[in-house]
Design a protein around this motif. Sequence first.
Motif, PDB file in Angstrom:
ATOM      1  N   PHE A 159       0.817  -1.215   0.000  1.00 62.67           N
ATOM      2  CA  PHE A 159       0.000   0.000   0.000  1.00 62.67           C
ATOM      3  C   PHE A 159       0.856   1.272   0.000  1.00 62.67           C
ATOM      4  N   GLY A 160       2.017   1.207   0.654  1.00 63.12           N
ATOM      5  CA  GLY A 160       2.879   2.374   0.709  1.00 63.12           C
ATOM      6  C   GLY A 160       3.506   2.720  -0.619  1.00 63.12           C
ATOM      7  N   ALA A 161       3.594   1.744  -1.528  1.00 59.33           N
ATOM      8  CA  ALA A 161       4.196   2.001  -2.831  1.00 59.33           C
ATOM      9  C   ALA A 161       3.438   3.063  -3.615  1.00 59.33           C
ATOM     10  N   PHE A 162       2.174   3.294  -3.267  1.00 63.87           N
ATOM     11  CA  PHE A 162       1.347   4.237  -4.018  1.00 63.87           C
ATOM     12  C   PHE A 162       1.232   5.596  -3.328  1.00 63.87           C
ATOM     13  N   LEU A 163       1.892   5.752  -2.176  1.00 62.39           N
ATOM     14  CA  LEU A 163       1.857   7.042  -1.491  1.00 62.39           C
ATOM     15  C   LEU A 163       2.464   8.176  -2.329  1.00 62.39           C
ATOM     16  N   PRO A 164       3.508   7.936  -3.129  1.00 61.15           N
ATOM     17  CA  PRO A 164       3.997   9.028  -3.988  1.00 61.15           C
ATOM     18  C   PRO A 164       2.914   9.600  -4.899  1.00 61.15           C
ATOM     19  N   LEU A 165       1.985   8.767  -5.346  1.00 60.09           N
ATOM     20  CA  LEU A 165       0.886   9.277  -6.161  1.00 60.09           C
ATOM     21  C   LEU A 165      -0.010  10.207  -5.350  1.00 60.09           C
ATOM     22  N   ALA A 166      -0.235   9.866  -4.082  1.00 56.07           N
ATOM     23  CA  ALA A 166      -1.029  10.751  -3.224  1.00 56.07           C
ATOM     24  C   ALA A 166      -0.328  12.096  -3.046  1.00 56.07           C
ATOM     25  N   LEU A 167       0.986  12.081  -2.972  1.00 56.59           N
ATOM     26  CA  LEU A 167       1.742  13.340  -2.855  1.00 56.59           C
ATOM     27  C   LEU A 167       1.688  14.128  -4.160  1.00 56.59           C
ATOM     28  N   VAL A 168       1.708  13.435  -5.289  1.00 51.49           N
ATOM     29  CA  VAL A 168       1.529  14.116  -6.579  1.00 51.49           C
ATOM     30  C   VAL A 168       0.167  14.807  -6.605  1.00 51.49           C
ATOM     31  N   GLY A 169      -0.865  14.091  -6.161  1.00 50.32           N
ATOM     32  CA  GLY A 169      -2.198  14.674  -6.114  1.00 50.32           C
ATOM     33  C   GLY A 169      -2.261  15.881  -5.192  1.00 50.32           C
ATOM     34  N   PHE A 170      -1.593  15.785  -4.043  1.00 51.61           N
ATOM     35  CA  PHE A 170      -1.590  16.912  -3.105  1.00 51.61           C
ATOM     36  C   PHE A 170      -0.858  18.119  -3.688  1.00 51.61           C
ATOM     37  N   THR A 171       0.268  17.876  -4.354  1.00 49.78           N
ATOM     38  CA  THR A 171       1.024  18.974  -4.966  1.00 49.78           C
ATOM     39  C   THR A 171       0.201  19.682  -6.040  1.00 49.78           C
ATOM     40  N   ALA A 172      -0.461  18.885  -6.887  1.00 45.76           N
ATOM     41  CA  ALA A 172      -1.313  19.475  -7.920  1.00 45.76           C
ATOM     42  C   ALA A 172      -2.476  20.237  -7.291  1.00 45.76           C
ATOM     43  N   ALA A 173      -3.051  19.684  -6.227  1.00 54.20           N
ATOM     44  CA  ALA A 173      -4.170  20.357  -5.551  1.00 54.20           C
ATOM     45  C   ALA A 173      -3.709  21.662  -4.907  1.00 54.20           C
ATOM     46  N   TRP A 174      -2.497  21.681  -4.372  1.00 51.01           N
ATOM     47  CA  TRP A 174      -1.990  22.908  -3.747  1.00 51.01           C
ATOM     48  C   TRP A 174      -1.895  24.029  -4.786  1.00 51.01           C
ATOM     49  N   ARG A 175      -1.419  23.674  -5.968  1.00 49.62           N
ATOM     50  CA  ARG A 175      -1.331  24.665  -7.043  1.00 49.62           C
ATOM     51  C   ARG A 175      -2.734  25.050  -7.535  1.00 49.62           C
ATOM     52  N   LEU A 176      -3.618  24.070  -7.607  1.00 53.36           N
ATOM     53  CA  LEU A 176      -4.987  24.343  -8.046  1.00 53.36           C
ATOM     54  C   LEU A 176      -5.698  25.269  -7.075  1.00 53.36           C
ATOM     55  N   GLY A 177      -5.368  25.179  -5.788  1.00 58.61           N
ATOM     56  CA  GLY A 177      -6.063  25.950  -4.760  1.00 58.61           C
ATOM     57  C   GLY A 177      -5.629  27.390  -4.648  1.00 58.61           C
ATOM     58  N   ARG A 178      -4.684  27.826  -5.461  1.00 59.64           N
ATOM     59  CA  ARG A 178      -4.236  29.212  -5.399  1.00 59.64           C
ATOM     60  C   ARG A 178      -5.367  30.173  -5.767  1.00 59.64           C
ATOM     61  N   GLY A 179      -5.432  31.293  -5.113  1.00 60.97           N
ATOM     62  CA  GLY A 179      -6.412  32.314  -5.483  1.00 60.97           C
ATOM     63  C   GLY A 179      -7.734  32.150  -4.795  1.00 60.97           C
TER      64      GLY A 179
END
Length: 459
Positions: free
Chosen positions: A439-459
Amino acid sequence: MSSPPAPARLVDKALVPRFALLCLGIWLNAADTLVTATIMPSVAKEIGGYQYFGWSVAAYLTGSIVAGACSGKLSIAVGLRAATAISGLVYAIGCAMSALAPEFVTFIVGRLVQGLGAGAVVALCYVAISALFPQSLWPRVYGAIAGVWGAATLLGPALGGLFAAVGFWRGVFWMFVIQAVIFIGAVMVMLPGGKREEGGGRIPSLQLALLVIGVSLIGGAGVVASPRLAVILAVGGVIGMAAMLAANTRTQDRLLPKSAADLRTATGLGLLTIFACEAAVIGFTVYGPAFIQARHDASPLLAGYVTGAIAAGWTACALIFGHVPAHKDGRFVRLGAGVIALGAALSAWAVPRGNLMETSLAFAVLGAGFGLCHAFIARRTIAGAPSEEQAMASGAVPTSQLIGGAVGSAGAGAMANVLGFGHHGIDAALATSQGVLLFGAFLPLALVGFTAAWRLGRG
């Protein structure tokens, strides 16, 4: 298509049968994942195929994507009534194939056919809203049928668990065959039979072919004996997905908006967030029930409900925070994606090493993350598209989630086989020692999603 004259209340006796028809069509798809995830350990015990576990979900979701992209053209060609009835028949055939399957390959083919039928049924049910209800009631209909997904969260694990508990997992699929037959009969009576006007563009055949190839290669990496070949297949699958995105930007017949691969746009960031988060966590739905049964000697019913905490957390937060004003979208996008990443990390530890309460709570946190942000990610994704592509962006939101689920479940199956879960099932000792890696092997994908969401949440 113009709306027929009809009473102004959804509860009117003239509209109740129509609403029941839509609910049944949505239910056929909504209950599927949780029901099937609950019975999968029982399926594998009887007909083998632990190495194909991930394909039980990947095949279904891939079929749903293809069908969703093609259903509009089918409706144009033969009319809404015939198209919906044909889709229901395909779904029934797929359920019968899985119910009769003597071995796992036939079962997976049945799952693919189910996905083709269910994906088209859902898409056409949404089309049918405009044919069955006056325009003034459309928002209420959309809101009401959303409750079907919530009902599936509660009833899906119960149905799967009850059938598995009595040793008759095949009965789940026969039950859906019966419901599909009822659905087809109601469709033939209630839906209009005329053909729609021509239009809507061509089917994005190249992108669909590349998508199917990419998912198949990733899933195939888990069933080959050679580690070198497995790596080659996995890399080939990633290349196939990249080729699908590249092809999508160079054609007028698109599966996704042109800006889907452009991370400088809100649409690109939103679709990446949805894809990455779904791909990161779908493994818990695929393998969660099997781990829970093996580690805790839990019944299929209990395992199904523990896994269902993901959907319960999603539904609860979506209901509580669903009416947040648009100017607060950004903070909920970031908060929700962060909670998803936290829930994924907690679940990666709890499923293989925690107790049932800890696992349930971790799953609830995971689902709550989606409930906090999914609607707001969708709103920003759609609003960020050019006006001429906003309709396509709207359809791309569920499509991206389905693609993430298909890729993630295929990848989870491949990883499970690499770690030794694909030959004799889920051994309790192996689950504790290797489960965190699975299950931990897919945590990098969750971090990719969080990074994209952080940029999406600007403004």
